[in-house]
Design a protein around this motif. Sequence first.
Motif, short mmCIF file in Angstrom:
data_model
loop_
_atom_site.label_atom_id
_atom_site.label_comp_id
_atom_site.label_asym_id
_atom_site.label_seq_id
_atom_site.Cartn_x
_atom_site.Cartn_y
_atom_site.Cartn_z
N LEU A 109 0.83 -1.20 0.00
CA LEU A 109 0.00 0.00 0.00
C LEU A 109 0.87 1.26 0.00
O LEU A 109 0.51 2.28 -0.62
CB LEU A 109 -0.94 -0.01 1.21
N ASP A 110 2.00 1.22 0.70
CA ASP A 110 2.90 2.37 0.71
C ASP A 110 3.42 2.66 -0.70
O ASP A 110 3.64 3.83 -1.05
CB ASP A 110 4.07 2.13 1.67
N HIS A 111 3.58 1.61 -1.51
CA HIS A 111 4.09 1.81 -2.87
C HIS A 111 2.95 1.99 -3.87
O HIS A 111 3.19 2.00 -5.09
CB HIS A 111 4.96 0.62 -3.29
N GLY A 112 1.75 2.05 -3.37
CA GLY A 112 0.61 2.30 -4.26
C GLY A 112 0.16 1.09 -5.04
O GLY A 112 -0.53 1.24 -6.05
N ALA A 113 0.55 -0.08 -4.61
CA ALA A 113 0.15 -1.31 -5.30
C ALA A 113 -0.82 -2.10 -4.41
O ALA A 113 -0.76 -2.01 -3.18
CB ALA A 113 1.37 -2.17 -5.64
N VAL A 114 -1.65 -2.87 -5.04
CA VAL A 114 -2.63 -3.71 -4.30
C VAL A 114 -2.40 -5.16 -4.70
O VAL A 114 -2.43 -5.47 -5.90
CB VAL A 114 -4.07 -3.30 -4.65
N PRO A 115 -2.11 -6.05 -3.75
CA PRO A 115 -1.92 -7.47 -4.08
C PRO A 115 -3.17 -8.03 -4.74
O PRO A 115 -4.30 -7.77 -4.29
CB PRO A 115 -1.64 -8.12 -2.72
N ALA A 116 -2.95 -8.79 -5.82
CA ALA A 116 -4.10 -9.31 -6.57
C ALA A 116 -4.89 -10.34 -5.76
O ALA A 116 -6.11 -10.46 -5.90
CB ALA A 116 -3.60 -9.93 -7.88
N ALA A 117 -4.20 -11.12 -4.90
CA ALA A 117 -4.88 -12.19 -4.16
C ALA A 117 -5.47 -11.71 -2.86
O ALA A 117 -6.11 -12.48 -2.14
CB ALA A 117 -3.89 -13.33 -3.87
N ALA A 118 -5.26 -10.44 -2.48
CA ALA A 118 -5.75 -9.95 -1.18
C ALA A 118 -7.25 -9.72 -1.24
O ALA A 118 -7.82 -9.40 -2.29
CB ALA A 118 -5.03 -8.66 -0.81
N ASP A 119 -7.89 -9.90 -0.06
CA ASP A 119 -9.32 -9.63 0.07
C ASP A 119 -9.54 -8.13 -0.05
O ASP A 119 -8.90 -7.34 0.65
CB ASP A 119 -9.81 -10.12 1.44
N PRO A 120 -10.41 -7.67 -0.96
CA PRO A 120 -10.62 -6.23 -1.14
C PRO A 120 -10.98 -5.54 0.17
O PRO A 120 -10.56 -4.41 0.42
CB PRO A 120 -11.74 -6.16 -2.17
N GLN A 121 -11.78 -6.17 1.00
CA GLN A 121 -12.19 -5.54 2.25
C GLN A 121 -11.01 -5.41 3.21
O GLN A 121 -10.88 -4.41 3.92
CB GLN A 121 -13.34 -6.32 2.89
N ASP A 122 -10.12 -6.44 3.23
CA ASP A 122 -8.89 -6.32 4.05
C ASP A 122 -8.02 -5.17 3.52
O ASP A 122 -7.43 -4.42 4.31
CB ASP A 122 -8.10 -7.63 4.02
N VAL A 123 -7.90 -5.03 2.21
CA VAL A 123 -7.09 -3.96 1.62
C VAL A 123 -7.68 -2.61 1.99
O VAL A 123 -6.96 -1.67 2.38
CB VAL A 123 -7.03 -4.13 0.09
N ALA A 124 -9.02 -2.49 1.90
CA ALA A 124 -9.66 -1.21 2.21
C ALA A 124 -9.49 -0.88 3.69
O ALA A 124 -9.24 0.28 4.06
CB ALA A 124 -11.14 -1.28 1.85
N ALA A 125 -9.61 -1.88 4.58
CA ALA A 125 -9.45 -1.63 6.01
C ALA A 125 -8.02 -1.18 6.32
O ALA A 125 -7.79 -0.22 7.09
CB ALA A 125 -9.81 -2.88 6.80
N ALA A 126 -7.03 -1.89 5.74
CA ALA A 126 -5.63 -1.50 5.96
C ALA A 126 -5.37 -0.09 5.41
O ALA A 126 -4.68 0.72 6.04
CB ALA A 126 -4.70 -2.51 5.32
N ALA A 127 -5.90 0.22 4.21
CA ALA A 127 -5.70 1.56 3.63
C ALA A 127 -6.34 2.61 4.50
O ALA A 127 -5.78 3.71 4.68
CB ALA A 127 -6.29 1.58 2.22
N TYR A 128 -7.53 2.34 5.07
CA TYR A 128 -8.19 3.31 5.95
C TYR A 128 -7.35 3.59 7.18
O TYR A 128 -7.25 4.75 7.64
CB TYR A 128 -9.56 2.80 6.33
N LEU A 129 -6.70 2.57 7.75
CA LEU A 129 -5.91 2.76 8.98
C LEU A 129 -4.53 3.36 8.65
O LEU A 129 -4.06 4.26 9.34
CB LEU A 129 -5.76 1.43 9.71
#
Length: 463
Positions: A109-129
């Motif tokens: 997330l710091d590098h502006g990339a999103v892992p393809a296999a990650a759960d979108p909701q987990d990605v959104a929660a981590a990005a929010y925090l």
Amino acid sequence: MVEQERSDTATAAGTVPEADAAPAAREQLERPLPEGVRRRVVGIAADALSGLGPTELPARLRPYVKFTRDARVKRGATAIAAALETETAFRLKVAERVRLGQPDLAEALDHGAVPAAADPQDVAAAAYLLRPAGWTRLVEEVGEEVERAEHESQAAENARLLEKAQAELSALRASSRADAERARAELEEARHERDQAQRRLRSLEADTKRAEAAARKARAELDAQSAAAAPGRAAADAELRRLRHRVTELESALEASRRAAREGRSAEDMRLRLLLDVVVQGAQGLQRELGLPPLTSRPADAVDAVTPSAASPHDVARRGLEGDDPALLRQLLQLPQVHLVVDGYNVTKTGWPTLPLDKQRAQLLRGLGMLAAQSGAEVTCVFDGQDLDGPIPMAPPPRGVRVLFSRSGETADELIRRLVRAEPEGRPVVVVSTDREVADGVKAAGARPLPSTMLLRQLVTRP
């Protein structure tokens, strides 16, 4: 150089430099967090509460520290979400927990990339925090994706429900058609039954009318016959009264004749009683003239025999006379001063052969006692005792019954013949035995032999 080292140190510690964090902090969501992302964020923060000290926690969240993780999520979800939104220090502490727990996701997330296999909701929660650059876009994209997935899921669910409703509707229509067909069939059957009932009712009404007509005709015929029979009934009543009067006259005449017969019989009875008194007084005078002592014993008492202390006699041969009507025995027992001699074992083995000898004796003596009490006759019961081994205790014989056992070397038949010979000539003696030799012997001595079956019938049929 110093600023570069401070920036590297902040990055290594998992925090965003103030120069980089300010633009990220200024980014704001245009709409609320999707519900799924909100639950993930609250869950991460609820896990982090137990690892923070009291000074690191916002005041509003301190009461929830003692709760379990699930209780924090359930009861403190609103307070935790508000603290994450307004308390930057608390959000950074929770973000550090995310960096430590999911370093790969945080680095991506710091590098502006999103892992393809990650759960979108987990990605959104981590990005929010963590709130890297463009985090609002990630959260909104996840929200749109979640909404799209929910919309598709809802559409699929709606389609499934619609299909299920259509199937149920088809089933209901089929069931309705079947019910309608069944109702029509039942209605048709009910109509058919109604028609049959109406036909039966009309038939019954016709039968009723015919029966009423027949009843009226029969009633008229009965009235006519009653009118025709009235004179005959009057004549019959008159004849009945005449016959009743005649019966009364005949009963009066019969009573008068009976009265006359009783008066004549009274005179005959008086003459007969006077003659009997003369005979009795003559016999008493003769007894006084001869000086005869009073009768204290009987001839049977003088016959030598064994009296019953008790015994176990042997079997007696059963040789036969045929049975006869017990009325003959009753007539013989009505003779004056009659002596009844009974061959004991001959009678018991004829009547109760399966009982033990002691029970045979007891049953016979019980019946003889009742017979002696009813008739007043002298009764002697003889048992065979020629091979007695010793005395056997025996209950006292009934009143009016003499019990004798033959002596050693003597049979009961011989003892019975001696008893008969001991009686005076002219005294009636009746001997009960089915033994032919006994019957012939006592008959020659002047006694009357009777079969054992006659006594047994008398014992069974007596009133």
